[in-house]
Write a protein that holds these residues in place. Structure first.
Motif, PDB file in Angstrom:
ATOM      1  N   ASP A   1     -62.079 -41.630  29.094  1.00  0.00           N
ATOM      2  CA  ASP A   1     -61.684 -42.586  28.062  1.00  0.00           C
ATOM      3  C   ASP A   1     -62.837 -43.522  27.716  1.00  0.00           C
ATOM      4  O   ASP A   1     -63.100 -43.816  26.546  1.00  0.00           O
ATOM      5  CB  ASP A   1     -60.475 -43.380  28.553  1.00  0.00           C
ATOM      6  N   ARG A   2     -63.555 -43.979  28.744  1.00  0.00           N
ATOM      7  CA  ARG A   2     -64.702 -44.857  28.494  1.00  0.00           C
ATOM      8  C   ARG A   2     -65.781 -44.123  27.700  1.00  0.00           C
ATOM      9  O   ARG A   2     -66.373 -44.676  26.761  1.00  0.00           O
ATOM     10  CB  ARG A   2     -65.267 -45.370  29.815  1.00  0.00           C
TER      11      ARG A   2
ATOM     12  N   ALA B   1     -67.426 -34.974  26.835  1.00  0.00           N
ATOM     13  CA  ALA B   1     -66.650 -35.859  27.709  1.00  0.00           C
ATOM     14  C   ALA B   1     -65.331 -35.208  28.113  1.00  0.00           C
ATOM     15  O   ALA B   1     -64.908 -35.312  29.269  1.00  0.00           O
ATOM     16  CB  ALA B   1     -66.393 -37.195  26.996  1.00  0.00           C
ATOM     17  N   CYS B   2     -64.695 -34.524  27.160  1.00  0.00           N
ATOM     18  CA  CYS B   2     -63.433 -33.827  27.474  1.00  0.00           C
ATOM     19  C   CYS B   2     -63.687 -32.676  28.442  1.00  0.00           C
ATOM     20  O   CYS B   2     -62.925 -32.480  29.398  1.00  0.00           O
ATOM     21  CB  CYS B   2     -62.789 -33.306  26.193  1.00  0.00           C
TER      22      CYS B   2
ATOM     23  N   TYR C   1     -63.578 -24.639  25.135  1.00  0.00           N
ATOM     24  CA  TYR C   1     -63.993 -24.743  23.743  1.00  0.00           C
ATOM     25  C   TYR C   1     -63.008 -25.578  22.940  1.00  0.00           C
ATOM     26  O   TYR C   1     -61.852 -25.740  23.326  1.00  0.00           O
ATOM     27  CB  TYR C   1     -64.189 -23.362  23.097  1.00  0.00           C
ATOM     28  N   VAL C   2     -63.502 -26.086  21.821  1.00  0.00           N
ATOM     29  CA  VAL C   2     -62.695 -26.840  20.862  1.00  0.00           C
ATOM     30  C   VAL C   2     -62.812 -26.149  19.516  1.00  0.00           C
ATOM     31  O   VAL C   2     -63.916 -25.772  19.092  1.00  0.00           O
ATOM     32  CB  VAL C   2     -63.169 -28.303  20.754  1.00  0.00           C
TER      33      VAL C   2
ATOM     34  N   ALA D   1     -52.902 -33.607  31.621  1.00  0.00           N
ATOM     35  CA  ALA D   1     -54.184 -34.290  31.451  1.00  0.00           C
ATOM     36  C   ALA D   1     -54.905 -33.790  30.207  1.00  0.00           C
ATOM     37  O   ALA D   1     -55.488 -34.575  29.442  1.00  0.00           O
ATOM     38  CB  ALA D   1     -55.049 -34.071  32.693  1.00  0.00           C
ATOM     39  N   MET D   2     -54.849 -32.487  29.970  1.00  0.00           N
ATOM     40  CA  MET D   2     -55.524 -31.929  28.802  1.00  0.00           C
ATOM     41  C   MET D   2     -54.836 -32.352  27.506  1.00  0.00           C
ATOM     42  O   MET D   2     -55.515 -32.596  26.488  1.00  0.00           O
ATOM     43  CB  MET D   2     -55.570 -30.409  28.913  1.00  0.00           C
TER      44      MET D   2
END
Length: 335
Positions: free
Chosen positions: A24-25, A41-42, A56-57, A158-159
């Motif tokens: 989050d930070r 970060a993710c 992947y996104v 969490a994801m």
């Protein structure tokens, strides 16, 4: 099930809270438009929580096209790609249903229809990215693994939280936080709200450091007309230095006084704690541990399994992070 039991079942473990707060930070402090750092970060958070072979996104471009700007497979960054997808595959399932996908739903049938790394895929977790205004599915976040049953329920939750946080930061508008309910269900993940005195002191120290740097960057002309202004600036710099030292001393004192995290290792036996320390400090493998401690590798595996279970983590790679919070680095080296 009562509300209290439901809340307990859905709560994150302390380690997951720590990992998600760190993510989050990182998401909050990314420069505007810096999507690569946000994706990273993710991914870092998911890799800390569980074993990940592929991350992947993707973002939807029309009804049958998926743009994949970020993909890491087996620790290798792959170039951005644009793929077409059919009516029965994973991409269409996420776009049309807006629901998360897990390998167990169809024994991985949809997952195997799409892109393949060449390795067997035995566990997959995919969550949608939703537009905060229309709730339209605009993309997906995916993790894959060649080991079965890797992604547990907490990993999925969490994801999902990371996906919502990513979309929120993509909008670059903090007002969406209330609409998304980003911290409503899990207020402990809001990194702007200090969890304890030490975190408050760290936040204040960081803000003070920014102020000190800004003061030192100010340069006033050396002439008689600005004598008072230069004196006031020097006093502000001196006060900043004194306050910074006092905060640093206070932070060190609080760190020394905090004893709660040490309770995490209370359930470890002497041998288990010894093995955990050797993994955290020296990064020893099971074979190296067996040689160092004059015990069989099979016995080492049993001890390592007990350590993971008692510390509430799934991967040995998380041991240094957990023990690093319990024992400061200097103390780890000294044991």
């Amino acid at each position: 099930m009562t509300d209290a039991n439901a809340q307990s079942a859905d709560s994150f473990s302390p380690f997951a809270v720590s990992v998600l707060r760190a993510a989050d930070r990182r998401l909050r402090f990314c420069d505007r438009g810096d999507m690569m750092t946000r994706y990273a970060a993710c991914r870092a958070a998911m890799c800390a929580l569980t074993q990940v072979d592929t991350f992947y996104v993707g973002h939807y471009i029309g009804p049958t096209t998926l743009s994949i700007p970020y993909c890491v497979d087996n620790k290798q960054f792959l170039s951005a790609d644009v793929q077409q997808f059919g009516p029965n595959g994973l991409s269409e399932y996420i776009r049309s249903t807006g629901q998360p996908y897990r390998y167990q739903q169809d024994d991985g049938r949809r997952a195997r229809m799409g892109w393949s790394s060449g390795r067997p895929i035995l566990d997959v977790l995919v969550v949608p990215l939703r537009d905060p205004d229309s709730a339209e599915v605009i993309g997906m976040m995916c993790v894959e693994n060649s080991a079965p049953n890797t992604f547990v329920d907490e990993t999925a939750r969490a994801m999902e939280w990371l996906a919502r946080a990513l979309v929120w930061e993509m909008t670059q508008d903090r007002s969406f936080a209330d609409d998304l309910g980003l911290y409503e269900l899990y207020p402990e993940l809001d990194s702007t709200q200090p969890r304890d005195e030490a975190e408050m002191l760290r936040t204040l120290t960081a803000e003070l450091e920014r102020m000190r740097l800004a003061l030192h960057a100010i340069e006033l002309p050396d002439n008689g007309e600005l004598t008072e202004q230069r004196r006031a600036l020097d006093e502000a710099r001196t006060s900043g230095e004194r306050l910074h030292l006092r905060l640093a001393d206070a932070l060190q004192t609080v760190r020394m006084e905090q004893t709660t995290p040490k309770d995490i290792t209370a359930g470890l036996t002497t041998r288990e704690l010894e093995i955990a320390m050797l993994i955290a400090v020296d990064g020893l493998s099971n074979r190296q541990l067996a040689s160092r401690l004059f015990i069989s590798e099979k016995t080492v595996k049993v001890h390592v399994g007990n350590v993971l279970r008692k510390l509430g983590i799934a991967q040995r790679s998380a041991i240094p992070y957990v023990l690093g919070e319990i024992h400061p680095p200097a103390q780890l080296k000294g044991q």
